[in-house]
Scaffold this motif. Sequence first.
Motif, PDB file in Angstrom:
ATOM      1  N   VAL A 243      55.134  55.367  33.605  1.00  0.00           N
ATOM      2  CA  VAL A 243      55.599  55.223  34.922  1.00  0.00           C
ATOM      3  C   VAL A 243      54.608  54.386  35.767  1.00  0.00           C
ATOM      4  O   VAL A 243      55.177  53.468  36.624  1.00  0.00           O
ATOM      5  CB  VAL A 243      55.370  56.650  35.303  1.00  0.00           C
ATOM      6  CG1 VAL A 243      55.496  56.832  36.917  1.00  0.00           C
ATOM      7  CG2 VAL A 243      56.484  57.563  34.733  1.00  0.00           C
ATOM      8  N   THR A 244      53.233  54.386  35.556  1.00  0.00           N
ATOM      9  CA  THR A 244      52.535  53.557  36.440  1.00  0.00           C
ATOM     10  C   THR A 244      52.511  52.022  36.243  1.00  0.00           C
ATOM     11  O   THR A 244      52.647  51.529  36.908  1.00  0.00           O
ATOM     12  CB  THR A 244      50.913  53.991  36.257  1.00  0.00           C
ATOM     13  OG1 THR A 244      50.816  55.480  36.298  1.00  0.00           O
ATOM     14  CG2 THR A 244      49.970  53.526  37.275  1.00  0.00           C
ATOM     15  N   VAL A 245      52.681  51.710  34.910  1.00  0.00           N
ATOM     16  CA  VAL A 245      52.803  50.374  34.570  1.00  0.00           C
ATOM     17  C   VAL A 245      54.086  49.718  34.802  1.00  0.00           C
ATOM     18  O   VAL A 245      54.166  48.603  35.610  1.00  0.00           O
ATOM     19  CB  VAL A 245      52.605  50.210  32.978  1.00  0.00           C
ATOM     20  CG1 VAL A 245      52.744  48.842  32.619  1.00  0.00           C
ATOM     21  CG2 VAL A 245      51.257  50.594  32.580  1.00  0.00           C
TER      22      VAL A 245
ATOM     23  N   GLY B 198      53.541  45.396  42.136  1.00  0.00           N
ATOM     24  CA  GLY B 198      52.117  45.056  42.332  1.00  0.00           C
ATOM     25  C   GLY B 198      52.100  43.994  43.305  1.00  0.00           C
ATOM     26  O   GLY B 198      51.090  44.170  44.137  1.00  0.00           O
ATOM     27  N   ALA B 199      52.750  43.006  43.278  1.00  0.00           N
ATOM     28  CA  ALA B 199      52.628  42.044  44.241  1.00  0.00           C
ATOM     29  C   ALA B 199      53.008  42.194  45.496  1.00  0.00           C
ATOM     30  O   ALA B 199      52.347  41.961  46.554  1.00  0.00           O
ATOM     31  CB  ALA B 199      53.570  40.840  43.684  1.00  0.00           C
ATOM     32  N   LEU B 200      54.008  43.234  45.919  1.00  0.00           N
ATOM     33  CA  LEU B 200      54.319  43.713  47.042  1.00  0.00           C
ATOM     34  C   LEU B 200      53.024  44.705  47.555  1.00  0.00           C
ATOM     35  O   LEU B 200      52.893  44.802  48.946  1.00  0.00           O
ATOM     36  CB  LEU B 200      55.720  44.537  47.110  1.00  0.00           C
ATOM     37  CG  LEU B 200      56.816  43.618  46.877  1.00  0.00           C
ATOM     38  CD1 LEU B 200      57.972  44.441  46.597  1.00  0.00           C
ATOM     39  CD2 LEU B 200      57.016  43.000  48.359  1.00  0.00           C
ATOM     40  N   LEU B 201      52.658  45.599  46.571  1.00  0.00           N
ATOM     41  CA  LEU B 201      51.371  46.283  47.057  1.00  0.00           C
ATOM     42  C   LEU B 201      50.161  45.429  47.763  1.00  0.00           C
ATOM     43  O   LEU B 201      49.798  45.949  48.729  1.00  0.00           O
ATOM     44  CB  LEU B 201      50.949  47.265  46.026  1.00  0.00           C
ATOM     45  CG  LEU B 201      51.920  48.336  45.604  1.00  0.00           C
ATOM     46  CD1 LEU B 201      51.307  49.060  44.227  1.00  0.00           C
ATOM     47  CD2 LEU B 201      52.272  49.384  46.527  1.00  0.00           C
ATOM     48  N   GLU B 202      49.935  44.590  46.970  1.00  0.00           N
ATOM     49  CA  GLU B 202      49.073  43.290  47.745  1.00  0.00           C
ATOM     50  C   GLU B 202      49.553  43.029  49.207  1.00  0.00           C
ATOM     51  O   GLU B 202      48.551  42.868  50.027  1.00  0.00           O
ATOM     52  CB  GLU B 202      48.882  42.199  46.823  1.00  0.00           C
ATOM     53  CG  GLU B 202      47.636  41.418  46.942  1.00  0.00           C
ATOM     54  CD  GLU B 202      47.230  40.366  45.954  1.00  0.00           C
ATOM     55  OE1 GLU B 202      46.355  39.662  46.162  1.00  0.00           O
ATOM     56  OE2 GLU B 202      47.986  40.303  44.890  1.00  0.00           O
ATOM     57  N   VAL B 203      50.722  42.796  49.307  1.00  0.00           N
ATOM     58  CA  VAL B 203      51.281  42.303  50.530  1.00  0.00           C
ATOM     59  C   VAL B 203      51.158  43.622  51.408  1.00  0.00           C
ATOM     60  O   VAL B 203      50.728  43.202  52.835  1.00  0.00           O
ATOM     61  CB  VAL B 203      52.709  41.599  50.676  1.00  0.00           C
ATOM     62  CG1 VAL B 203      53.355  41.569  52.107  1.00  0.00           C
ATOM     63  CG2 VAL B 203      53.051  40.495  49.878  1.00  0.00           C
TER      64      VAL B 203
ATOM     65  N   LEU C 281      42.500  44.851  41.139  1.00  0.00           N
ATOM     66  CA  LEU C 281      42.294  44.288  39.847  1.00  0.00           C
ATOM     67  C   LEU C 281      43.119  43.019  39.792  1.00  0.00           C
ATOM     68  O   LEU C 281      43.043  42.114  39.091  1.00  0.00           O
ATOM     69  CB  LEU C 281      43.021  45.274  38.720  1.00  0.00           C
ATOM     70  CG  LEU C 281      42.293  46.485  38.348  1.00  0.00           C
ATOM     71  CD1 LEU C 281      43.099  47.166  37.361  1.00  0.00           C
ATOM     72  CD2 LEU C 281      40.888  46.022  37.669  1.00  0.00           C
ATOM     73  N   ARG C 282      44.450  42.844  40.603  1.00  0.00           N
ATOM     74  CA  ARG C 282      45.149  41.843  40.666  1.00  0.00           C
ATOM     75  C   ARG C 282      44.379  40.761  41.641  1.00  0.00           C
ATOM     76  O   ARG C 282      44.266  39.359  41.340  1.00  0.00           O
ATOM     77  CB  ARG C 282      46.493  41.990  41.622  1.00  0.00           C
ATOM     78  CG  ARG C 282      47.514  42.644  40.788  1.00  0.00           C
ATOM     79  CD  ARG C 282      48.588  42.981  41.740  1.00  0.00           C
ATOM     80  NE  ARG C 282      49.144  41.745  42.290  1.00  0.00           N
ATOM     81  CZ  ARG C 282      50.208  41.096  41.398  1.00  0.00           C
ATOM     82  NH1 ARG C 282      50.756  41.564  40.249  1.00  0.00           N
ATOM     83  NH2 ARG C 282      50.584  39.914  42.126  1.00  0.00           N
TER      84      ARG C 282
ATOM     85  N   ALA D 170      47.901  40.794  35.976  1.00  0.00           N
ATOM     86  CA  ALA D 170      49.331  41.373  36.137  1.00  0.00           C
ATOM     87  C   ALA D 170      49.698  42.573  35.402  1.00  0.00           C
ATOM     88  O   ALA D 170      48.759  43.114  34.994  1.00  0.00           O
ATOM     89  CB  ALA D 170      50.386  40.263  35.451  1.00  0.00           C
ATOM     90  N   ALA D 171      50.619  42.993  35.485  1.00  0.00           N
ATOM     91  CA  ALA D 171      51.249  44.598  35.052  1.00  0.00           C
ATOM     92  C   ALA D 171      50.651  44.690  33.330  1.00  0.00           C
ATOM     93  O   ALA D 171      50.213  45.641  33.159  1.00  0.00           O
ATOM     94  CB  ALA D 171      52.543  44.611  35.050  1.00  0.00           C
TER      95      ALA D 171
END
Length: 218
Positions: free
Chosen positions: A113-115, A122-127, A191-192, A198-199
């Motif tokens: 689920v987490t991966v 992931g990239a959107l969470l950085e935004v 971590l990114r 990446a994932a």
Amino acid sequence: MHLVKDQVKADARAEFGAARIARTEALVVAAARELFLEHGYAATALTQVARQAGVAPRTVYVRFGTKAALFRRVIDEALVGDAEPIDVAHRPRAQDAMTARTLAERLNALADVTVGIADRAGALLEVAAQAEGAEPEIAEAAQSGRRETARLCREFWSRAAHDGLLESTVDIEQLASTTDALLCADTMVHLRRVHGWAAAEYGRWLRTALVALGRTSG
């Protein structure tokens, strides 16, 4: 008879209208995702989103209201992978993490689920991390997400204990807080940013950490 026919026609019109709205919203969300990822939150305007989606600017404002609301919709769909109104916790794999027969199976499901979230969002969470300081609505949504992750981690270990999958001496709160630190969006973003993960890299690290955690508690 006429009343029945009229109702059928009305239902058909309503269904067609709902489908058209769904298609329009899907176009807008896809365009917004692309622009947020390419330009960041601050540099993306709703008029740009409308142009990219091929709709009138008013359509974007009517359907979503604000840029923050649209961004939250983009994030929400990325977290679960579709537009269905079912949150992550109630998806089948997340339910496996709470109910599978063994602790190893539950930890594997939790990692899946987490991966998946890291891969899709992931990239959107950085935004989102960049936007928190400027948008109270996004900041509150992010904080709500942190609280929900912490709650789910506590529930995960509490259920495992209840189902007899843990040693009686383990500290549930310690396990929950450690798991929360591994799974939370802030860790993914860190971590990114710092390691360029990446994932796939995050997934390998997470699975190793969860297996180690399972060995100390099962």
